[in-house]
Design a protein around this motif. Structure first.
Motif, mmCIF file in Angstrom:
data_model
loop_
_atom_site.group_PDB
_atom_site.id
_atom_site.type_symbol
_atom_site.label_atom_id
_atom_site.label_comp_id
_atom_site.label_asym_id
_atom_site.label_seq_id
_atom_site.Cartn_x
_atom_site.Cartn_y
_atom_site.Cartn_z
ATOM 1 N N HIS A 97 37.405 3.695 72.276
ATOM 2 C CA HIS A 97 38.329 4.654 71.693
ATOM 3 C C HIS A 97 39.722 4.481 72.288
ATOM 4 O O HIS A 97 40.728 4.602 71.597
ATOM 5 C CB HIS A 97 37.828 6.088 71.911
ATOM 6 C CG HIS A 97 36.811 6.494 70.893
ATOM 7 N ND1 HIS A 97 36.654 7.791 70.478
ATOM 8 C CD2 HIS A 97 35.904 5.763 70.193
ATOM 9 C CE1 HIS A 97 35.689 7.858 69.571
ATOM 10 N NE2 HIS A 97 35.226 6.638 69.384
ATOM 11 N N GLU A 120 46.106 1.200 65.367
ATOM 12 C CA GLU A 120 46.855 2.137 64.536
ATOM 13 C C GLU A 120 46.971 1.590 63.122
ATOM 14 O O GLU A 120 46.987 0.376 62.910
ATOM 15 C CB GLU A 120 48.265 2.373 65.093
ATOM 16 C CG GLU A 120 48.305 3.203 66.358
ATOM 17 C CD GLU A 120 49.721 3.635 66.717
ATOM 18 O OE1 GLU A 120 50.677 3.186 66.046
ATOM 19 O OE2 GLU A 120 49.865 4.417 67.672
ATOM 20 N N GLN A 135 45.966 15.467 56.937
ATOM 21 C CA GLN A 135 46.238 15.763 58.340
ATOM 22 C C GLN A 135 44.934 16.064 59.084
ATOM 23 O O GLN A 135 44.737 15.621 60.228
ATOM 24 C CB GLN A 135 47.212 16.938 58.452
ATOM 25 C CG GLN A 135 48.636 16.570 58.062
ATOM 26 C CD GLN A 135 49.554 17.767 57.994
ATOM 27 O OE1 GLN A 135 49.122 18.898 57.737
ATOM 28 N NE2 GLN A 135 50.848 17.541 58.218
ATOM 29 N N ALA A 160 42.830 12.763 59.300
ATOM 30 C CA ALA A 160 43.362 11.855 60.323
ATOM 31 C C ALA A 160 42.914 12.266 61.719
ATOM 32 O O ALA A 160 42.591 11.420 62.564
ATOM 33 C CB ALA A 160 44.885 11.808 60.241
ATOM 34 N N ALA A 161 42.877 13.570 61.973
ATOM 35 C CA ALA A 161 42.444 14.055 63.286
ATOM 36 C C ALA A 161 40.967 13.724 63.520
ATOM 37 O O ALA A 161 40.579 13.277 64.611
ATOM 38 C CB ALA A 161 42.675 15.557 63.385
ATOM 39 N N GLU A 173 40.522 9.899 64.101
ATOM 40 C CA GLU A 173 40.851 9.467 65.465
ATOM 41 C C GLU A 173 39.770 9.903 66.450
ATOM 42 O O GLU A 173 39.388 9.145 67.346
ATOM 43 C CB GLU A 173 42.208 10.035 65.879
ATOM 44 C CG GLU A 173 42.656 9.542 67.251
ATOM 45 C CD GLU A 173 44.095 9.900 67.571
ATOM 46 O OE1 GLU A 173 44.581 9.479 68.640
ATOM 47 O OE2 GLU A 173 44.742 10.600 66.760
ATOM 48 N N GLN A 174 39.266 11.108 66.251
ATOM 49 C CA GLN A 174 38.210 11.625 67.129
ATOM 50 C C GLN A 174 36.941 10.780 67.044
ATOM 51 O O GLN A 174 36.300 10.491 68.052
ATOM 52 C CB GLN A 174 37.904 13.075 66.736
ATOM 53 C CG GLN A 174 36.775 13.729 67.500
ATOM 54 C CD GLN A 174 36.513 15.130 66.972
ATOM 55 O OE1 GLN A 174 37.411 15.960 66.894
ATOM 56 N NE2 GLN A 174 35.272 15.397 66.588
ATOM 57 N N HIS A 179 40.688 5.115 66.398
ATOM 58 C CA HIS A 179 41.852 4.587 65.682
ATOM 59 C C HIS A 179 42.788 5.736 65.315
ATOM 60 O O HIS A 179 42.347 6.853 65.067
ATOM 61 C CB HIS A 179 41.427 3.882 64.401
ATOM 62 C CG HIS A 179 40.544 2.694 64.627
ATOM 63 N ND1 HIS A 179 40.848 1.697 65.530
ATOM 64 C CD2 HIS A 179 39.361 2.331 64.051
ATOM 65 C CE1 HIS A 179 39.897 0.773 65.504
ATOM 66 N NE2 HIS A 179 38.979 1.134 64.613
ATOM 67 N N LYS A 180 44.064 5.430 65.239
ATOM 68 C CA LYS A 180 45.052 6.446 64.892
ATOM 69 C C LYS A 180 45.694 6.129 63.553
ATOM 70 O O LYS A 180 46.156 5.013 63.325
ATOM 71 C CB LYS A 180 46.130 6.541 65.966
ATOM 72 C CG LYS A 180 47.161 7.636 65.700
ATOM 73 C CD LYS A 180 48.154 7.761 66.843
ATOM 74 C CE LYS A 180 49.143 8.893 66.581
ATOM 75 N NZ LYS A 180 50.104 9.037 67.698
ATOM 76 N N ALA A 181 45.731 7.133 62.661
ATOM 77 C CA ALA A 181 46.411 6.989 61.372
ATOM 78 C C ALA A 181 47.806 7.603 61.498
ATOM 79 O O ALA A 181 47.943 8.794 61.770
ATOM 80 C CB ALA A 181 45.625 7.688 60.267
ATOM 81 N N VAL A 182 48.823 6.776 61.343
ATOM 82 C CA VAL A 182 50.210 7.232 61.384
ATOM 83 C C VAL A 182 50.620 7.543 59.945
ATOM 84 O O VAL A 182 50.700 6.632 59.104
ATOM 85 C CB VAL A 182 51.134 6.165 62.000
ATOM 86 C CG1 VAL A 182 52.567 6.660 62.036
ATOM 87 C CG2 VAL A 182 50.649 5.808 63.405
ATOM 88 N N ALA A 186 41.739 -0.847 61.902
ATOM 89 C CA ALA A 186 41.972 0.581 61.682
ATOM 90 C C ALA A 186 42.161 0.889 60.203
ATOM 91 O O ALA A 186 41.748 1.948 59.719
ATOM 92 C CB ALA A 186 43.195 1.035 62.476
#
Length: 249
Positions: free
Chosen positions: A17, A22, A36, A39-40, A43-44, A48-51, A225
């Protein structure tokens, strides 16, 4: 030994993690609230993070054609992702419908909008009606189609104020700069309940279906990602959030 293995597995998961990739995502403005939350969770669950960037589908299309670094597009229609595939700006076979939108005529004022949309025929009821730019926003095109089918478009044209996106259109109504307007159901309903004001959920047969497609863009090809996000959108957690915001699947 078992305790050691469990601890090692947990450490490995944490490490994976921590090194998540990204992905840059262009998201249709109507899908802001559910995305929104998605995306949270994404990532959890994956690291991976979605910008996220939110705006009108037409504006994103122009930006992508001009080299914008987006890797995934969540459009407000199905035509734009298909066009990007034809233009070799999206990965063939990656496109799918992630949601089917609903159009709502909404006012912040309680009692102004009736359950059949007859307020559109009451010329003394309002001065301005907000609509997203039909050239940029599929929800705006649907709103124009609805008014045309109801036979009120010509009479209402002088009262129409246009938002660049459905988000700006919602803002016009929320601030009462327009007495009412056509917005996405997801902007004013949560779990089937209207947040405030009054609304008419437009019958789906009054406009072309608002099929919203996602697609992997060429710039996202090879990004773990990006492919993980598209897979996540097809999963149960994302689907539950999408349904909860008034979309069909």
């Amino acid at each position: 030994m078992k305790r050691f293995l469990l601890a090692a597995a947990a450490l490995l998961a944490t490490s994976l993690h921590a090194h998540g990739a990204e992905v840059s995502v262009a998201v249709a403005a109507n899908f802001t609230a559910p995305m929104q939350k998605i995306a949270a969770l994404f990532e959890q669950d994956t690291g991976h993070k979605a910008v996220l960037a939110f705006g009108s589908t037409g504006r994103f299309y122009a930006q992508i054609r001009n080299g914008a670094p987006f890797e995934v597009l969540l459009a407000a229609d199905d035509e734009t992702p298909a066009r990007l595939e034809r233009e070799v700006l999206a990965v063939p076979g990656s496109r799918f419908t992630y949601a089917v939108g609903r159009l709502v005529l909404w006012s912040k004022r309680a009692g102004l909008v009736d359950g059949q949309g007859q307020v559109l025929r009451r010329r003394d009821a309002f001065d301005r009606i907000a609509v997203a730019d039909p050239k940029l926003a599929p929800y705006g095109a649907a709103a124009i189609e609805v008014m045309g089918k109801l036979g009120v478009l010509d009479a209402l044209r002088p009262r129409i104020v246009q938002g660049e996106s459905i988000a700006q259109t919602h803002q016009f109504v929320a601030t009462q700069n327009a007495a009412l307007g056509f917005v996405a159901m997801s902007q004013v309903y949560v779990n089937g309940h209207l947040g405030e004001g009054s609304a008419w959920i437009v019958p789906a047969d009054l406009h072309a279906p608002l099929r919203q497609d996602a697609v992997l863009l060429k710039k996202g090809q090879g990004n773990a990602a990006a492919t993980a996000l598209l897979a996540f959108l097809k999963g149960d957690k994302a689907k539950a959030l999408i349904r909860g915001h008034g979309y069909g699947l």
